[in-house]
Design an enzyme around this catalytic site. Structure first.
Site, short mmCIF file in Angstrom:
data_model
loop_
_atom_site.label_atom_id
_atom_site.label_comp_id
_atom_site.label_asym_id
_atom_site.label_seq_id
_atom_site.Cartn_x
_atom_site.Cartn_y
_atom_site.Cartn_z
CE LYS A 187 -4.32 -1.49 2.32
NZ LYS A 187 -5.43 -1.22 3.18
CE LYS B 91 -8.51 -10.50 -2.79
NZ LYS B 91 -7.93 -10.48 -1.37
CE LYS C 256 -11.94 -1.64 -0.20
NZ LYS C 256 -12.82 -1.90 0.81
#
Ligand code: TRP
Length: 338
Positions: free
Chosen positions: A115, A202, A205
């Site tokens: 991240k 994956k 969002k």
């Protein structure tokens, strides 16, 4: 203080675009657990702000996750549904656990590395500390079981390490075996839902393409369109599992079908082996709509009634607080806070 043997804690971040992966991989499993466990389901707004969130959207997304829990079938009266920031124990316990956790442990967390990316100097301190807050979430209730997806396994391991070190460090002061080591509940087979545009990634969002995911706010038409346009290869479906190897997109659609229908992938292939995608995709779209529309419809209805959602969060917050406060008080006593 009694220690329950079957207390579940889990959380979902209110960062928008709740999608099929969140539903099949997490929320749907929360529903089944309430038969056998005492469940605490949290909307982790404090985790969300580890990267900047628009305040209006954060509030909206918080209610939307709560609506998804309720619409999926979590009983808001029997179980506890609340948002993290309502219960001060999460933040308070995080501080104590920050002083138990070691830098070396956090430096190994792969999610932070992903991240934070290349610009680590510019990541928030909160993003680095995220796993300790997650440990505090679980330990503030002395939860015994935590349903988690693959990507959170490392964080749960860390929570166990922190619990164990706390218990050892304070063993002579009432800490011995104070925190149970939380066990992962690994969720059903087809929980890894991949992007509809790229079977190696994956469903997410944050994917810039809305076509890559089915969200819980999509209409029946949206869902049908996204499935129709999902990337596939030109071959018909195989009749055996073996034939899905090296065919990530086909594998994903079969996996989604299996998860929605509560079947194994083998069984799906027995029925649909030999079909072209031109006939399998409409069957999948129909199934997806049949299974999802009661939930998305109920979510939309709930989102019109924010007073109700807020009352659920308030009541859940009060009940969560009542569980966490005595545990936090004991932690303070154990570490020597007067
Ligand atoms: N980090 C989890 C995720 O992004 C969410 C979460 C926060 C969580 N606290 C938790 C999950 C405690 C399980 C238990 O998926």
């Amino acid at each position: 203080m009694e220690q329950p043997t079957n207390r579940v804690f889990s959380g979902v971040q209110p960062t928008g675009n709740l999608h099929l992966g969140n539903y099949l991989g997490a929320i749907r499993n929360f529903v089944g657990l309430q038969e056998t466990h005492e469940c605490i389901y949290c909307v982790v707004d404090m985790h969300a702000i580890t990267v900047w969130q628009d305040p209006k959207e954060l509030a909206h997304n918080t209610r939307e996750v709560a609506a998804a829990y309720i619409a999926a079938g979590v009983d808001a009266e029997k179980q506890v549904i609340f948002n993290q920031s309502k219960v001060s124990a999460h933040g308070e316990l995080t501080w104590v656990l920050n002083c138990v956790a070691r830098m070396g442990w956090l430096n190994r967390m792969t999610q932070f590395k992903e991240k934070a990316g290349k610009n680590r100097e510019n990541a928030s301190v909160g993003l680095y500390d995220y796993p300790v807050l997650m440990a505090a979430d679980i330990l503030a209730y002395r939860a015994t079981h935590v349903p988690v997806g693959d990507d959170q396994k490392q964080h749960l391991e860390l929570a166990r390490d922190i619990a164990q070190k706390f218990n050892n460090d304070f063993a002579a002061f009432g800490g011995e075996e104070f925190f149970p080591l939380p066990e992962p509940l690994i969720m059903g087979a087809a929980t890894r839902v991949m992007s509809l545009r790229d079977g190696s990634k994956k469903m997410s969002k944050s994917d810039p393409s809305d076509m890559s995911r089915i969200t819980l706010t999509d209409s029946a038409d949206d869902i049908a369109k996204k499935i129709r346009k999902a990337r596939t290869d030109p071959e018909p479906l195989p009749s055996e599992l073996e034939g899905l190897k090296e065919r990530a997109e086909a594998d994903n659609l079969v996996g989604i079908y299996a998860a929605l229908a509560d079947m194994t992938k083998e069984a799906v292939l027995q029925e649909h082996g030999g079909s072209q995608f031109s006939s399998f995709k409409p069957a999948l779209a129909e199934l997806a709509n049949e299974k999802l529309s009661p939930i998305t419809g109920e979510m939309a209805r709930l989102m019109e009634d924010t007073a109700y959602i807020d009352s659920v969060l308030k009541s859940g917050g009060e009940r969560a607080d009542a569980i966490a406060q005595p545990i936090l008080a004991k932690v303070k006593e154990i570490v020597g806070f007067v």
